[in-house]
Design a protein around this motif. Structure first.
Motif, PDB file in Angstrom:
ATOM      1  N   SER A 196       0.829  -1.210   0.000  1.00  0.00           N
ATOM      2  CA  SER A 196       0.000   0.000   0.000  1.00  0.00           C
ATOM      3  C   SER A 196       0.859   1.255   0.000  1.00  0.00           C
ATOM      4  O   SER A 196       0.389   2.321  -0.398  1.00  0.00           O
ATOM      5  CB  SER A 196      -0.921   0.007   1.220  1.00  0.00           C
ATOM      6  N   ASP A 197       2.108   1.141   0.455  1.00  0.00           N
ATOM      7  CA  ASP A 197       2.998   2.305   0.535  1.00  0.00           C
ATOM      8  C   ASP A 197       4.437   1.869   0.266  1.00  0.00           C
ATOM      9  O   ASP A 197       4.824   0.734   0.554  1.00  0.00           O
ATOM     10  CB  ASP A 197       2.936   2.954   1.926  1.00  0.00           C
ATOM     11  N   HIS A 199       8.331   3.273   1.184  1.00  0.00           N
ATOM     12  CA  HIS A 199       9.099   4.189   2.022  1.00  0.00           C
ATOM     13  C   HIS A 199      10.568   4.152   1.608  1.00  0.00           C
ATOM     14  O   HIS A 199      11.199   3.093   1.657  1.00  0.00           O
ATOM     15  CB  HIS A 199       8.994   3.802   3.505  1.00  0.00           C
ATOM     16  N   ARG A 212       4.980  -1.290   2.724  1.00  0.00           N
ATOM     17  CA  ARG A 212       3.937  -1.610   3.696  1.00  0.00           C
ATOM     18  C   ARG A 212       2.997  -2.633   3.057  1.00  0.00           C
ATOM     19  O   ARG A 212       2.253  -2.321   2.137  1.00  0.00           O
ATOM     20  CB  ARG A 212       3.163  -0.361   4.123  1.00  0.00           C
ATOM     21  N   ARG A 266       0.820   8.430  -4.882  1.00  0.00           N
ATOM     22  CA  ARG A 266       0.744   9.723  -4.203  1.00  0.00           C
ATOM     23  C   ARG A 266       2.064   9.935  -3.488  1.00  0.00           C
ATOM     24  O   ARG A 266       2.424   9.197  -2.575  1.00  0.00           O
ATOM     25  CB  ARG A 266      -0.417   9.721  -3.213  1.00  0.00           C
ATOM     26  N   ARG A 281       2.145   6.541  -1.578  1.00  0.00           N
ATOM     27  CA  ARG A 281       0.932   5.755  -1.367  1.00  0.00           C
ATOM     28  C   ARG A 281       0.497   5.191  -2.713  1.00  0.00           C
ATOM     29  O   ARG A 281       0.392   5.921  -3.703  1.00  0.00           O
ATOM     30  CB  ARG A 281      -0.163   6.639  -0.755  1.00  0.00           C
ATOM     31  N   THR A 323      -5.346   6.068  10.768  1.00  0.00           N
ATOM     32  CA  THR A 323      -4.866   6.144   9.390  1.00  0.00           C
ATOM     33  C   THR A 323      -4.566   4.736   8.874  1.00  0.00           C
ATOM     34  O   THR A 323      -3.958   3.924   9.562  1.00  0.00           O
ATOM     35  CB  THR A 323      -3.586   6.996   9.325  1.00  0.00           C
ATOM     36  N   GLY A 324      -5.010   4.465   7.647  1.00  0.00           N
ATOM     37  CA  GLY A 324      -4.738   3.165   7.046  1.00  0.00           C
ATOM     38  C   GLY A 324      -5.718   2.080   7.416  1.00  0.00           C
ATOM     39  O   GLY A 324      -5.463   0.903   7.157  1.00  0.00           O
ATOM     40  N   GLU A 353      -8.325  10.413  -3.423  1.00  0.00           N
ATOM     41  CA  GLU A 353      -7.653   9.112  -3.504  1.00  0.00           C
ATOM     42  C   GLU A 353      -8.188   8.248  -4.629  1.00  0.00           C
ATOM     43  O   GLU A 353      -7.446   7.497  -5.247  1.00  0.00           O
ATOM     44  CB  GLU A 353      -7.774   8.374  -2.168  1.00  0.00           C
TER      45      GLU A 353
END
Length: 563
Positions: A196-197, A199, A212, A266, A281, A323-324, A353
């Motif tokens: 989902s993300d 980093h 993630r 994102r 994201r 969040t999430g 989103e």
């Protein structure tokens, strides 16, 4: 075929014969042909189609007491500045891992001690050597470096020599083929992993890369530290951000097609002590199944009640959670269900989103004064039937949302609270009049996302009742309860979990709760009354999914425990 077969040809042939991989006739024919071709017996057997290359390598590995590589190859090249492509290709070697002062190599010829000495000298560390087939190594080098002739380490060394402060040179380096390939690989691997993300975090001695997945961050093989500025610049160029500005945070968006799927990334950059941290994201626009209320994991009795609440002609419906936890996905799933041509739907979000046809979507921009409150104030003049506010953050937004609900609009929004009853007290604390809130509020849905047990490695797991009771679960009188747990397998990356599902707590506002709201009670009083009226708490819904074998008790505790 590994060059180390020289000198052990007969033994390799005998080993393959003993293993039943080849027949005596295969070996005789290969020995006859060897006198003409003067090649390794293993290569001849492979060319004759008698044996697979990996079987020959496995036999050689056993003979030389060198382990055959069975692990995962890296996502991006490791130490490309020290060990460039041309060097690795010439000596048929792949670098697969670096930990502390040990570099792990996969070589076609594990007896090539001269190459190992050169690598040891270049890298300044100890080596752990595995072996694999030449074709396997060539395929991995091609995957990691692509068009290898372009993968010169000249641009990498230029950056390492301090060119990172020159914007034009950074722009050029970010456009180099190896950097483009590396960034594309990071993005595509994240999508393939269903992350989902993404980093990217700069530290003094490394650029750490984490995905993630199923709500938890997992470290993957990181790009070379020397390329940090070029990689970040490449991402910023793709997101149309200012690569010269490295002192202030920036936000942007990348739109790509990955494996035929439209993906939005994102992008958020943040200056840190050792460079810019980048978080992306991942939003899969093509996955419309995510926006289906029926597939979010609602219990059979909860789904029709949520559908009824989100189909009311007016009122305010809230979704709460950290969040999430999937709040926006739930609201968009509800909007998608009621998105009809006779209804006008407007949303205001930070950021937008999901992009949906037939819905007017606004992205807030505080720099020009377009906040949730100001946007919402103008939205009500657009004659909408349904309004979605991305998040209620302040008193002004809350009051306008509540008054919009009272004047004939259906309003959806989100809050950050631990449970559904806390949303009521949070709005009152913000300054919303209790009588207005009691009159406008339809319901509050609290939710969390739990990881689902992997179906490939799912197995029974007996848990003691006492420990479950101590954790707050409602259990019976049995001393031990049979549950399920994932043992870990390649399908789930050895985590025991694959995918996620929701657990829910629905606070339905009825007359008794409306009267209670007027007394300005705390959330515990509201929760007790709601439970008496039949509300199932997050932990209770989670426990029902544990009993059904969907998830584990540990996972439910992880997402429901309060600080």
């Amino acid at each position: 075929m590994a060059t180390a077969i020289v000198g052990v040809r007969k033994m390799i042939g005998e080993m393959l014969l003993e293993r039943g991989v080849i027949s005596e006739e295969d070996l005789r024919n290969a020995l006859v042909l060897q006198k003409e071709r003067r090649e390794k017996i293993g290569r001849i057997l492979i060319d004759l189609g008698c044996v697979a290359e990996r079987d020959v390598v496995a036999a050689l590995g056993e003979q030389l007491n060198v382990e055959l590589f069975q692990g995962d190859y890296p996502v991006v090249p490791i130490e490309p500045t020290i060990l460039p492509y041309r060097f690795l290709r010439a000596f048929q070697t792949v670098v697969v891992h670096r930990e502390d002062n040990v570099l792990s190599l996969v070589m076609a010829d594990p007896l090539d001690h001269e190459t190992q000495a050169a690598i040891r000298l270049r890298a300044g560390c100890d080596l752990k050597v595995f072996m694999a087939a030449e074709s396997e190594i060539a395929a991995q080098l091609e995957r990691l470096y692509g068009d290898a002739e372009q993968a010169e380490d000249l641009s990498i060394e230029t950056l390492a020599d301090g060119a990172g402060d020159d914007v034009e040179q950074l722009r050029d380096l970010a456009s180099e083929a190896p950097v483009i390939r590396m960034v594309n690989l990071v993005l595509s691997r994240a999508v393939e992993s269903e992350a989902s993300d993404i980093h990217l975090e700069p530290f003094e001695k490394e650029l750490r890369l984490r995905y993630r997945i199923n709500g938890l961050l997992q470290v993957v093989d990181s790009p070379p530290n020397q390329l940090r500025a070029a990689i970040v610049s490449r991402i910023k160029l793709m997101a149309k951000l200012n690569i010269a500005e490295r002192r202030l945070p920036q936000d942007g968006r990348i739109k790509l097609k990955v494996s035929g799927r439209e993906i939005d990334f994102r992008v958020s950059t943040l200056p840190t002590m050792y460079g810019e941290s980048v978080v992306m994201r991942i939003l899969d626009k093509s996955n419309s199944a995510l926006l289906d209320l029926r597939r979010l994991g609602f219990p059979a009795d909860l789904y029709p009640r949520v559908c009824e609440m989100t189909s009311k002609p007016h009122g305010i419906f809230l979704v709460t959670g950290p969040t999430g936890s999937g709040k926006t996905t739930t609201l968009y799933s509800a909007l998608r269900r009621i998105n009809l041509t006779e209804r006008k739907i407007i949303t205001i979000e930070d950021p937008v989103e999901y992009q949906m046809d037939g819905i007017n979507q606004i992205q807030v921009n505080p720099q020009i004064g377009l906040t949730f409150a100001t946007g919402l104030r103008h939205i009500v003049r657009q004659d909408p039937d349904i309004i979605m506010v991305g998040e209620i953050r302040d008193r002004e937004t809350a009051e306008i949302a509540v008054r919009s609900a009272l004047t004939g609009h259906l309003v959806f929004s989100t809050l950050h609270t631990n449970d559904a009853p806390s949303a009521v007290t949070r709005l009152v604390d913000m300054g919303v009049e209790d009588y207005l809130l009691g009159s406008s509020l339809i319901g509050v849905l609290a939710q969390r996302l739990v990881r689902v047990i992997c179906p490939e490695c799912k197995s029974p797991d007996v848990a003691p009742t006492a420990s479950l009771m101590d954790a707050g679960f409602s259990v019976g009188d049995d001393a031990r309860i049979e549950l399920y747990r994932g043992a870990g397998c390649p399908n789930c990356e050895h985590t025991g979990y694959k995918g996620r599902a929701g657990i829910f707590e629905l606070l339905e506002i009825n007359d008794s709760l409306r009267r209670l709201i007027l007394t300005n009670p705390d959330s515990n009083v509201l929760k007790a009354e709601a439970v008496r009226n039949g509300m199932r708490t997050l932990k209770d819904d989670g426990w029902s999914k544990v009993l059904s074998g969907l998830t584990t008790a540990d996972e439910v505790l992880r997402v429901t425990q309060e600080i």
